[in-house]
Design a protein around this motif. Structure first.
Motif, PDB file in Angstrom:
ATOM      1  N   LYS A  92       0.819  -1.206   0.000  1.00  0.00           N
ATOM      2  CA  LYS A  92       0.000   0.000   0.000  1.00  0.00           C
ATOM      3  C   LYS A  92       0.859   1.263   0.000  1.00  0.00           C
ATOM      4  O   LYS A  92       0.359   2.347  -0.274  1.00  0.00           O
ATOM      5  CB  LYS A  92      -0.925  -0.008   1.218  1.00  0.00           C
ATOM      6  N   GLY A  93       2.132   1.123   0.347  1.00  0.00           N
ATOM      7  CA  GLY A  93       3.042   2.258   0.332  1.00  0.00           C
ATOM      8  C   GLY A  93       2.854   3.213   1.486  1.00  0.00           C
ATOM      9  O   GLY A  93       3.499   4.242   1.546  1.00  0.00           O
ATOM     10  N   LYS A  94       1.980   2.861   2.405  1.00  0.00           N
ATOM     11  CA  LYS A  94       1.737   3.747   3.549  1.00  0.00           C
ATOM     12  C   LYS A  94       2.825   3.563   4.589  1.00  0.00           C
ATOM     13  O   LYS A  94       3.176   2.441   4.941  1.00  0.00           O
ATOM     14  CB  LYS A  94       0.378   3.444   4.170  1.00  0.00           C
ATOM     15  N   PRO A  95       3.349   4.667   5.099  1.00  0.00           N
ATOM     16  CA  PRO A  95       4.362   4.554   6.149  1.00  0.00           C
ATOM     17  C   PRO A  95       3.718   4.121   7.468  1.00  0.00           C
ATOM     18  O   PRO A  95       2.512   4.274   7.670  1.00  0.00           O
ATOM     19  CB  PRO A  95       4.918   5.973   6.257  1.00  0.00           C
ATOM     20  N   LEU A  96       4.534   3.579   8.342  1.00  0.00           N
ATOM     21  CA  LEU A  96       4.055   3.166   9.660  1.00  0.00           C
ATOM     22  C   LEU A  96       4.105   4.378  10.586  1.00  0.00           C
ATOM     23  O   LEU A  96       5.161   4.980  10.781  1.00  0.00           O
ATOM     24  CB  LEU A  96       4.924   2.036  10.200  1.00  0.00           C
ATOM     25  N   LEU A  97       2.940   4.731  11.127  1.00  0.00           N
ATOM     26  CA  LEU A  97       2.834   5.906  11.992  1.00  0.00           C
ATOM     27  C   LEU A  97       2.589   5.483  13.435  1.00  0.00           C
ATOM     28  O   LEU A  97       1.797   4.572  13.701  1.00  0.00           O
ATOM     29  CB  LEU A  97       1.688   6.804  11.527  1.00  0.00           C
ATOM     30  N   LEU A  98       3.224   6.175  14.349  1.00  0.00           N
ATOM     31  CA  LEU A  98       3.024   5.903  15.769  1.00  0.00           C
ATOM     32  C   LEU A  98       1.588   6.194  16.179  1.00  0.00           C
ATOM     33  O   LEU A  98       1.010   5.492  17.012  1.00  0.00           O
ATOM     34  CB  LEU A  98       4.012   6.737  16.604  1.00  0.00           C
ATOM     35  N   SER A  99       0.968   7.176  15.567  1.00  0.00           N
ATOM     36  CA  SER A  99      -0.415   7.534  15.908  1.00  0.00           C
ATOM     37  C   SER A  99      -1.401   6.398  15.620  1.00  0.00           C
ATOM     38  O   SER A  99      -2.471   6.348  16.216  1.00  0.00           O
ATOM     39  CB  SER A  99      -0.848   8.782  15.141  1.00  0.00           C
ATOM     40  N   ALA A 100      -1.030   5.481  14.731  1.00  0.00           N
ATOM     41  CA  ALA A 100      -1.907   4.359  14.407  1.00  0.00           C
ATOM     42  C   ALA A 100      -1.922   3.313  15.507  1.00  0.00           C
ATOM     43  O   ALA A 100      -2.835   2.482  15.556  1.00  0.00           O
ATOM     44  CB  ALA A 100      -1.466   3.717  13.097  1.00  0.00           C
ATOM     45  N   MET A 101      -0.962   3.348  16.415  1.00  0.00           N
ATOM     46  CA  MET A 101      -0.912   2.328  17.465  1.00  0.00           C
ATOM     47  C   MET A 101      -0.925   2.893  18.885  1.00  0.00           C
ATOM     48  O   MET A 101      -1.254   2.187  19.813  1.00  0.00           O
ATOM     49  CB  MET A 101       0.314   1.436  17.262  1.00  0.00           C
ATOM     50  N   LYS A 102      -0.604   4.173  19.042  1.00  0.00           N
ATOM     51  CA  LYS A 102      -0.519   4.760  20.377  1.00  0.00           C
ATOM     52  C   LYS A 102      -1.755   5.597  20.666  1.00  0.00           C
ATOM     53  O   LYS A 102      -2.098   6.502  19.906  1.00  0.00           O
ATOM     54  CB  LYS A 102       0.732   5.649  20.480  1.00  0.00           C
ATOM     55  N   ARG A 103      -2.418   5.277  21.762  1.00  0.00           N
ATOM     56  CA  ARG A 103      -3.571   6.084  22.195  1.00  0.00           C
ATOM     57  C   ARG A 103      -3.090   7.450  22.655  1.00  0.00           C
ATOM     58  O   ARG A 103      -1.983   7.603  23.137  1.00  0.00           O
ATOM     59  CB  ARG A 103      -4.287   5.411  23.360  1.00  0.00           C
ATOM     60  N   ARG A 104      -3.937   8.438  22.488  1.00  0.00           N
ATOM     61  CA  ARG A 104      -3.652   9.804  22.918  1.00  0.00           C
ATOM     62  C   ARG A 104      -2.335  10.322  22.332  1.00  0.00           C
ATOM     63  O   ARG A 104      -1.520  10.921  23.027  1.00  0.00           O
ATOM     64  CB  ARG A 104      -3.625   9.912  24.441  1.00  0.00           C
ATOM     65  N   PHE A 105      -2.113  10.053  21.067  1.00  0.00           N
ATOM     66  CA  PHE A 105      -0.911  10.540  20.391  1.00  0.00           C
ATOM     67  C   PHE A 105      -1.055  12.034  20.145  1.00  0.00           C
ATOM     68  O   PHE A 105      -2.095  12.496  19.688  1.00  0.00           O
ATOM     69  CB  PHE A 105      -0.720   9.801  19.055  1.00  0.00           C
ATOM     70  N   LEU A 125       0.472  15.360  18.206  1.00  0.00           N
ATOM     71  CA  LEU A 125       1.354  15.842  17.148  1.00  0.00           C
ATOM     72  C   LEU A 125       2.313  16.884  17.706  1.00  0.00           C
ATOM     73  O   LEU A 125       2.009  17.560  18.691  1.00  0.00           O
ATOM     74  CB  LEU A 125       0.536  16.470  16.019  1.00  0.00           C
ATOM     75  N   ASN A 126       3.458  17.045  17.039  1.00  0.00           N
ATOM     76  CA  ASN A 126       4.396  18.075  17.464  1.00  0.00           C
ATOM     77  C   ASN A 126       3.885  19.445  17.018  1.00  0.00           C
ATOM     78  O   ASN A 126       2.829  19.565  16.413  1.00  0.00           O
ATOM     79  CB  ASN A 126       5.809  17.783  16.924  1.00  0.00           C
ATOM     80  N   ARG A 127       4.638  20.472  17.280  1.00  0.00           N
ATOM     81  CA  ARG A 127       4.202  21.846  16.978  1.00  0.00           C
ATOM     82  C   ARG A 127       3.937  22.078  15.499  1.00  0.00           C
ATOM     83  O   ARG A 127       3.113  22.905  15.133  1.00  0.00           O
ATOM     84  CB  ARG A 127       5.253  22.844  17.458  1.00  0.00           C
TER      85      ARG A 127
END
Length: 150
Positions: A78-91, A93-95
């Motif tokens: 699928k070419g989609k990168p692995l994101l931490l937000s997909a597995m970590k609750r209450r992620f 984002l940075n500024r």
């Protein structure tokens, strides 16, 4: 889910229209990939692979064919990168408001290569440790997408 160990024995041939290797039972060359599941996560699986044959894009094409494309693979997955937000609750984002992927490439690593030297016929073994992005990705998967029993 992949079985704990297995073999993918599917012939591969280049599809000239798509420029990709595909399963082709009529004109494909014999292609054999042996695997062993090392860890299972909620939506990902870490496998160790031993190639019996060495066809172009063999690992990528074989795992796509059995329904397990490689993370980040833009050609066979699928070419989609692995994101931490997909597995970590209450992620959070940075500024900048943009999330950096854990890994920005195809999630594939050759730990060990072995071959016969063409002049001396000596067997050579080369090992390479996991790259930092791969180590971080595994650490985050283990922490936020705990492994299931295999």
């Amino acid at each position: 889910m992949l079985t704990a160990t297995g073999t993918i024995d599917l012939p591969l041939a280049l599809n000239p229209k798509r420029g990709l290797m595909e399963i082709n039972r009529q004109s494909g060359k014999r292609s054999v990939t042996h695997y062993r599941v090392l860890e299972c996560f909620k939506a990902h699986t870490l496998v160790e692979i031993d190639l019996e044959t060495g066809r172009q894009h063999q690992i990528r094409a074989h795992f796509r064919a059995v329904g397990f494309p490689l993370v980040g693979d833009t050609l066979y997955g699928k070419g989609k990168p692995l994101l931490l937000s997909a597995m970590k609750r209450r992620f959070n984002l940075n500024r900048s408001g943009e999330e950096q992927p854990l890994m920005e490439r195809t999630c594939l690593h050759s730990l060990q290569l072995g071959f016969q030297h063409p002049l001396t016929d000596e067997t050579l073994q080369i090992e390479a440790p996991l790259a930092k992005d791969f180590e971080v990705t595994l650490k985050m998967l283990r922490r936020f997408a705990p492994a299931r029993v295999v």
